[in-house]
Scaffold this motif. Structure first.
Motif, PDB file in Angstrom:
ATOM      1  N   ARG A  89       0.833  -1.208  -0.013  1.00 16.55           N
ATOM      2  CA  ARG A  89       0.064  -0.167  -0.021  1.00 16.55           C
ATOM      3  C   ARG A  89       1.100   1.289   0.035  1.00 16.55           C
ATOM      4  O   ARG A  89       0.387   2.437  -0.588  1.00 16.55           O
ATOM      5  CB  ARG A  89      -0.828   0.131   1.161  1.00 16.55           C
ATOM      6  CG  ARG A  89      -2.003  -1.079   1.197  1.00 16.55           C
ATOM      7  CD  ARG A  89      -3.058  -0.850   2.146  1.00 16.55           C
ATOM      8  NE  ARG A  89      -3.983  -1.892   2.004  1.00 16.55           N
ATOM      9  CZ  ARG A  89      -5.145  -1.945   1.051  1.00 16.55           C
ATOM     10  NH1 ARG A  89      -5.262  -0.814   0.261  1.00 16.55           N
ATOM     11  NH2 ARG A  89      -5.936  -3.099   1.005  1.00 16.55           N
ATOM     12  N   THR A  90       2.029   1.219   0.573  1.00 18.92           N
ATOM     13  CA  THR A  90       2.995   2.427   0.524  1.00 18.92           C
ATOM     14  C   THR A  90       3.581   2.788  -0.798  1.00 18.92           C
ATOM     15  O   THR A  90       3.758   3.797  -1.229  1.00 18.92           O
ATOM     16  CB  THR A  90       4.066   2.152   1.668  1.00 18.92           C
ATOM     17  OG1 THR A  90       4.830   1.175   1.181  1.00 18.92           O
ATOM     18  CG2 THR A  90       3.745   1.727   2.807  1.00 18.92           C
ATOM     19  N   LYS A  92       1.688   2.025  -3.714  1.00 17.48           N
ATOM     20  CA  LYS A  92       0.809   1.895  -4.862  1.00 17.48           C
ATOM     21  C   LYS A  92       0.695   3.339  -5.203  1.00 17.48           C
ATOM     22  O   LYS A  92       0.460   4.287  -4.694  1.00 17.48           O
ATOM     23  CB  LYS A  92      -0.476   1.547  -4.094  1.00 17.48           C
ATOM     24  CG  LYS A  92      -1.760   1.644  -4.995  1.00 17.48           C
ATOM     25  CD  LYS A  92      -3.207   1.184  -4.095  1.00 17.48           C
ATOM     26  CE  LYS A  92      -4.084   1.202  -5.102  1.00 17.48           C
ATOM     27  NZ  LYS A  92      -5.752   0.968  -4.358  1.00 17.48           N
ATOM     28  N   TYR A  93       0.452   3.376  -6.627  1.00 11.37           N
ATOM     29  CA  TYR A  93       0.248   4.358  -7.321  1.00 11.37           C
ATOM     30  C   TYR A  93      -1.056   5.259  -6.998  1.00 11.37           C
ATOM     31  O   TYR A  93      -2.118   4.554  -6.997  1.00 11.37           O
ATOM     32  CB  TYR A  93       0.171   4.352  -9.014  1.00 11.37           C
ATOM     33  CG  TYR A  93       1.536   3.919  -9.518  1.00 11.37           C
ATOM     34  CD1 TYR A  93       3.032   4.399  -8.722  1.00 11.37           C
ATOM     35  CD2 TYR A  93       1.990   3.238 -10.663  1.00 11.37           C
ATOM     36  CE1 TYR A  93       4.067   3.964  -9.350  1.00 11.37           C
ATOM     37  CE2 TYR A  93       3.006   2.816 -11.088  1.00 11.37           C
ATOM     38  CZ  TYR A  93       4.210   3.223 -10.497  1.00 11.37           C
ATOM     39  OH  TYR A  93       5.372   2.571 -10.974  1.00 11.37           O
ATOM     40  N   GLU A  94      -1.138   6.559  -6.947  1.00 11.97           N
ATOM     41  CA  GLU A  94      -2.231   7.472  -6.789  1.00 11.97           C
ATOM     42  C   GLU A  94      -2.658   8.344  -7.982  1.00 11.97           C
ATOM     43  O   GLU A  94      -1.731   8.515  -8.770  1.00 11.97           O
ATOM     44  CB  GLU A  94      -2.134   8.214  -5.623  1.00 11.97           C
ATOM     45  CG  GLU A  94      -1.656   7.353  -4.443  1.00 11.97           C
ATOM     46  CD  GLU A  94      -2.876   6.493  -3.748  1.00 11.97           C
ATOM     47  OE1 GLU A  94      -4.118   6.686  -4.122  1.00 11.97           O
ATOM     48  OE2 GLU A  94      -2.633   5.687  -3.084  1.00 11.97           O
ATOM     49  N   ASP A  95      -3.777   8.417  -8.175  1.00  7.96           N
ATOM     50  CA  ASP A  95      -4.101   9.495  -9.333  1.00  7.96           C
ATOM     51  C   ASP A  95      -3.482  10.819  -9.293  1.00  7.96           C
ATOM     52  O   ASP A  95      -3.178  11.501  -8.229  1.00  7.96           O
ATOM     53  CB  ASP A  95      -5.782   9.683  -9.346  1.00  7.96           C
ATOM     54  CG  ASP A  95      -6.473   8.393  -9.658  1.00  7.96           C
ATOM     55  OD1 ASP A  95      -5.886   7.396 -10.082  1.00  7.96           O
ATOM     56  OD2 ASP A  95      -7.987   8.376  -9.418  1.00  7.96           O
ATOM     57  N   GLN A  96      -3.409  11.375 -10.340  1.00  9.08           N
ATOM     58  CA  GLN A  96      -2.588  12.649 -10.264  1.00  9.08           C
ATOM     59  C   GLN A  96      -3.328  13.521 -11.102  1.00  9.08           C
ATOM     60  O   GLN A  96      -3.984  13.397 -12.279  1.00  9.08           O
ATOM     61  CB  GLN A  96      -1.245  12.516 -11.117  1.00  9.08           C
ATOM     62  CG  GLN A  96      -0.336  11.755 -10.447  1.00  9.08           C
ATOM     63  CD  GLN A  96       1.055  11.579 -10.928  1.00  9.08           C
ATOM     64  OE1 GLN A  96       1.409  12.440 -11.987  1.00  9.08           O
ATOM     65  NE2 GLN A  96       1.730  10.336 -11.084  1.00  9.08           N
ATOM     66  N   VAL A 104      -4.835   8.522 -14.153  1.00  8.42           N
ATOM     67  CA  VAL A 104      -5.939   7.665 -13.310  1.00  8.42           C
ATOM     68  C   VAL A 104      -5.488   6.181 -13.203  1.00  8.42           C
ATOM     69  O   VAL A 104      -5.179   5.858 -14.372  1.00  8.42           O
ATOM     70  CB  VAL A 104      -7.284   8.057 -13.716  1.00  8.42           C
ATOM     71  CG1 VAL A 104      -7.901   9.489 -13.383  1.00  8.42           C
ATOM     72  CG2 VAL A 104      -7.883   7.563 -14.924  1.00  8.42           C
ATOM     73  N   TYR A 105      -5.735   5.797 -12.207  1.00 10.44           N
ATOM     74  CA  TYR A 105      -5.296   4.134 -12.111  1.00 10.44           C
ATOM     75  C   TYR A 105      -6.757   3.472 -11.675  1.00 10.44           C
ATOM     76  O   TYR A 105      -7.365   4.042 -10.959  1.00 10.44           O
ATOM     77  CB  TYR A 105      -4.288   3.985 -10.966  1.00 10.44           C
ATOM     78  CG  TYR A 105      -2.894   4.526 -11.338  1.00 10.44           C
ATOM     79  CD1 TYR A 105      -2.184   3.894 -12.153  1.00 10.44           C
ATOM     80  CD2 TYR A 105      -2.585   5.946 -10.989  1.00 10.44           C
ATOM     81  CE1 TYR A 105      -0.914   4.474 -12.465  1.00 10.44           C
ATOM     82  CE2 TYR A 105      -1.580   6.521 -11.322  1.00 10.44           C
ATOM     83  CZ  TYR A 105      -0.629   5.605 -12.160  1.00 10.44           C
ATOM     84  OH  TYR A 105       0.573   6.259 -12.432  1.00 10.44           O
ATOM     85  N   HIS A 106      -6.903   2.337 -12.142  1.00 11.64           N
ATOM     86  CA  HIS A 106      -7.895   1.314 -11.882  1.00 11.64           C
ATOM     87  C   HIS A 106      -7.362  -0.030 -11.731  1.00 11.64           C
ATOM     88  O   HIS A 106      -6.485  -0.508 -12.428  1.00 11.64           O
ATOM     89  CB  HIS A 106      -9.204   1.322 -13.113  1.00 11.64           C
ATOM     90  CG  HIS A 106      -9.705   2.710 -13.254  1.00 11.64           C
ATOM     91  ND1 HIS A 106     -10.793   3.255 -12.415  1.00 11.64           N
ATOM     92  CD2 HIS A 106      -9.222   3.642 -14.022  1.00 11.64           C
ATOM     93  CE1 HIS A 106     -10.762   4.551 -12.815  1.00 11.64           C
ATOM     94  NE2 HIS A 106     -10.237   4.787 -14.073  1.00 11.64           N
ATOM     95  N   ASN A 366       1.426  -2.311  -8.208  1.00 14.94           N
ATOM     96  CA  ASN A 366       1.091  -1.369  -9.568  1.00 14.94           C
ATOM     97  C   ASN A 366       1.054  -2.338 -10.765  1.00 14.94           C
ATOM     98  O   ASN A 366       0.526  -1.824 -11.815  1.00 14.94           O
ATOM     99  CB  ASN A 366       2.239  -0.250  -9.732  1.00 14.94           C
ATOM    100  CG  ASN A 366       2.104   0.478  -8.382  1.00 14.94           C
ATOM    101  OD1 ASN A 366       1.337   0.999  -8.104  1.00 14.94           O
ATOM    102  ND2 ASN A 366       3.269   0.649  -7.860  1.00 14.94           N
ATOM    103  N   SER A 371      -4.018   2.198 -16.098  1.00 18.76           N
ATOM    104  CA  SER A 371      -3.838   3.541 -16.156  1.00 18.76           C
ATOM    105  C   SER A 371      -4.247   4.384 -17.642  1.00 18.76           C
ATOM    106  O   SER A 371      -3.804   3.669 -18.552  1.00 18.76           O
ATOM    107  CB  SER A 371      -2.607   3.911 -15.637  1.00 18.76           C
ATOM    108  OG  SER A 371      -1.589   3.663 -16.486  1.00 18.76           O
TER     109      SER A 371
END
Length: 410
Positions: A89-90, A92-96, A104-106, A366, A371
């Motif tokens: 979780r540390t 993991k890519y986040e939306d920008q 965005v990531y799904h 990831n 994305s």
């Protein structure tokens, strides 16, 4: 040997990414594509000696395996799961979002996981593949494994992860089933997880039909040491790698010939006492390399090999590690042996092998995300970049592209 001698021997002895058995695997894949469950039953009986009416493992059998575990084993698996999930979780890519552009990531919708099990049970492989997918938010996880025993620790680990879609098949036929779908097993979007040579061939052949994590070969470790290391600890680090497989490779690098000699003497003295001595001995005889050379040459060699695992147990470890460009995972110091990475450190132990670390990385959360960009330009931004875009469109003789841009500047 020195680096030059090693490279010549290594390149001569290393098999090219072989295609022996490719025709057999292609036949299996095509049979599963056309005959589906009937082909799976045929190959399960042929290769595993099992006749199965149903491939799916009942959920109560997974739970029974969990309940049958000794408390210490159950607690160990649960603790490791939590540690892996926290680490994943540390990273993991986040939306920008900067206003005009979003990225965005799904999570991938359906993932297939291959868990080895033909000759041994590997709950660690469950945790190292399934937990990153869970951390990504994958909704459907389908697991295939050639595991048939009652109350086994692989099933227990799957229960801990909340997985209920588990199928007792293995080999190339299991990969084909996930890629195409059968009456019993759904088609997935991506397949991950380690397997034997034929599993790797199937993944190679089916890439494109389905997403693939990597084509992993026999395991390998490179250990870079100085003269102050704990000799027996290094010996067991080498044995730990060698006991995986007769084809597992070890590379021992040092600037000091005397310490290499001491370690190899202790290997000879301790090998007969190892429970998997036969496998270790064959691995070491055919796939163990000891190299003594200058620091500069050895650093170049590390990046040439791009090993799955690099263990640096050296007083100058920080400098050495700062010069490593290609590796699946790097372990620094006495208290970070590669074996802890196989089980509980946090990063997945599914890593690139056979020099593929030059262009790939270890499995992580990831790899279970897709994305895309969202482009929302303002008028001023469009006008700023439209002219060069139109210039290139004209040069490419794509007039409709040019007009699509031009009309918005008028």
């Amino acid at each position: 040997m020195n680096v030059s001698e090693f490279k010549e021997i290594f390149q001569n002895n290393t098999e090219t990414a072989g295609f022996e058995g490719m025709a057999d695997v292609m036949e299996i894949i095509e049979a599963v594509r056309q005959e589906k469950d009937a082909a799976l039953r045929q190959y399960t009986e042929k290769f595993d000696g099992r006749t199965l009416d149903s491939f799916k493992v009942p959920a109560e059998k997974l739970e029974d395996s969990y309940n049958a575990l000794p408390d210490a084993e159950r607690q160990a698996l649960e603790k490791i799961k939590k540690r892996i999930e926290a680490y994943q979780r540390t990273i993991k890519y986040e939306d920008q979002d900067d206003g005009e552009f979003k990225y965005v990531y799904h999570p991938i919708e359906k993932v297939g996981v291959y868990v080895p099990g033909g000759t041994a049970l590997y709950p660690s492989s469950v945790l190292m593949t399934v937990v990153p997918a869970l951390a990504a938010g994958v909704r459907e996880i389908h697991v295939v494994t050639p595991t048939f025993e009652e109350n086994n620790i692989t099933f227990a680990a799957l229960h801990i992860c909340g997985i209920t879609d588990v199928y007792t098949i293995g080999g190339a036929q299991a990969i084909a089933a996930l890629a195409f779908g059968t009456e019993s097993i759904p088609k997935v979007d991506k397949i991950v997880g380690p397997g034997n040579y034929y599993v790797a061939l199937a993944k190679r052949l089916l890439f494109g039909e389905v997403g693939i994590d990597m084509i992993a070969g026999p395991s390998e470790i490179l250990i870079y040491i100085d003269s102050d290391v704990h000799v027996d600890a290094i010996v067991y680090d080498i044995f730990a790698q060698s006991e995986h497989d007769r084809n597992a490779r070890t590379f021992l690098l040092s600037e000091d010939r005397a310490i290499i000699d001491s370690i190899e003497d202790r290997m000879s003295a301790l090998i007969d006492a190892q429970p998997r001595a036969e496998i270790i001995r064959e691995s070491i005889e055919n796939n163990h390399y000891a190299v003594v050379d200058s620091r500069e040459s050895l650093l170049g060699l590390v990046n040439f090999i791009a090993p799955e695992h690099v263990s640096v147990q050296h007083k100058d470890s920080e400098m050495i590690i700062s010069n490593i460009k290609y590796a699946g995972a790097v372990f620094e110091g006495y208290y970070s042996p590669e074996a802890i990475g196989d089980y509980a450190a946090g990063p997945s132990h599914v890593l690139p092998t056979d020099r593929t670390g030059r262009f790939s990385h270890g499995l992580n959360v990831n790899d279970f995300l897709t994305s895309h960009a969202v482009i929302s330009l303002k008028e001023d931004t469009f006008n700023e970049i439209a002219d060069p875009a139109m210039t290139v469109a004209r040069r490419e003789q794509l007039d409709a592209h040019y007009q699509s841009l031009k009309i918005r500047t008028e």
